[in-house]
Design an enzyme around this catalytic site. Sequence first.
Site, PDB file in Angstrom:
ATOM      1  N   CYS A  38       0.823  -1.096  -0.049  1.00  0.00           N
ATOM      2  CA  CYS A  38      -0.067   0.241  -0.045  1.00  0.00           C
ATOM      3  C   CYS A  38       0.670   1.259  -0.043  1.00  0.00           C
ATOM      4  O   CYS A  38       0.250   2.284  -0.439  1.00  0.00           O
ATOM      5  CB  CYS A  38      -1.018  -0.120   1.114  1.00  0.00           C
ATOM      6  SG  CYS A  38      -2.115  -1.189   1.100  1.00  0.00           S
ATOM      7  N   HIS A  59      -2.758   6.900   2.819  1.00  0.00           N
ATOM      8  CA  HIS A  59      -3.503   5.711   2.371  1.00  0.00           C
ATOM      9  C   HIS A  59      -4.579   5.357   2.828  1.00  0.00           C
ATOM     10  O   HIS A  59      -5.041   5.582   4.238  1.00  0.00           O
ATOM     11  CB  HIS A  59      -2.386   4.710   2.724  1.00  0.00           C
ATOM     12  CG  HIS A  59      -3.168   3.436   2.579  1.00  0.00           C
ATOM     13  ND1 HIS A  59      -3.639   2.959   1.398  1.00  0.00           N
ATOM     14  CD2 HIS A  59      -3.026   2.153   3.483  1.00  0.00           C
ATOM     15  CE1 HIS A  59      -3.917   1.631   1.651  1.00  0.00           C
ATOM     16  NE2 HIS A  59      -3.712   1.240   2.884  1.00  0.00           N
ATOM     17  N   ASN A  76     -10.532   0.196   0.499  1.00  0.00           N
ATOM     18  CA  ASN A  76      -8.949   0.310   0.455  1.00  0.00           C
ATOM     19  C   ASN A  76      -8.523  -0.300  -0.826  1.00  0.00           C
ATOM     20  O   ASN A  76      -8.734  -1.304  -0.983  1.00  0.00           O
ATOM     21  CB  ASN A  76      -8.531  -0.516   1.707  1.00  0.00           C
ATOM     22  CG  ASN A  76      -6.930  -0.515   1.731  1.00  0.00           C
ATOM     23  OD1 ASN A  76      -6.185  -0.336   0.732  1.00  0.00           O
ATOM     24  ND2 ASN A  76      -6.549  -0.773   2.881  1.00  0.00           N
TER      25      ASN A  76
END
Length: 336
Positions: free
Chosen positions: A125, A263, A293
């Site tokens: 990520c 993020h 996400n």
Amino acid sequence: MADIARGTGAPPIPVSVLGTGSHVPSLVITNDDVGAEAGVTDEWIVRKTGIHERRYGKGDEATSDLAAAAARAALEDAGVSVADLSLIIVATSTPDSPQPPTATVVADLLQAPSTAAAFDLNSVCSGFVYALTAAASMIAGGGHALVIGADMYSRITDPTDPRTRVLWGDGAGAVVLGPATGRRALTATRLLTHTEGRELIQVPAGGTRLGTTAETLAEGLHYFAMNGRGVKEMVYATLPEALRTFLDDAGVDAAELAHIVPHQANAVMLAELHESLRFPRARMHTTVTEYGNTGAASIPLTLDAAARQGALQPGEKVLLCAFGGGFNFGFALMEW
């Protein structure tokens, strides 16, 4: 620790973000959809994650398709022709296949010239900020780079696991980097890796350590696995101090920050983190509630959303803040 600009008074990185773009699949997946298989309710998912829906790629879509769509949008926004690209980096931990690099598939879809180097970067990520840092260094002497974050976690999460399945969506975001224009300048980045947390996020099987066998398939070891509590503890224990040090070294006071693009891990977690960071003016931008996400895509996708909404004004300082498997952190400062 890796930097491309550090210390008070360090010269600006001589590149600017010339354009942004993003793309999400058309298939909307609600909490009721994922909750039915995972055995949880919409209320539980919203309370734990703040996520209401996410997007999944259709059966004939792959990571490269999402990446190429985001890339086209960024190139159009930048007013840059694909023929002018000298570099294409795709940050992803869900490639089309182990080989060839997904970036080469994207280059083919875009009909990029053979003079444009194309490669993948996997820092989970944090991948987009890692790729951004690499690209800025590689084109500091001139040229244009396409930096893409793209992931399709719907393909590697266990539909019956509520700890992971409800969090993830598919998407892509991209930026075009080029010679400094006096606007949207990338001024500093920092990359960090805390290896003691490397087992918090993983896909155990399918590589050279633990290959593909009937046993690993039966045990579900090819699915994404995450120690959510451990990730949260790692982020809370290490990110605030690392971020303050980064800002100090870059000569930027927290009060100067106008925007944070983090993020998009979990909306509840981000709200708590924003409060703990105590940035007095900074607005935190999120897309996690509607897209979930999206891995390496989450920062460029959210940056593009903020840019297209007109939320980022010339001269404002923008902080990109990434964290992900490894355990990796990536920070970048821009002056919009």
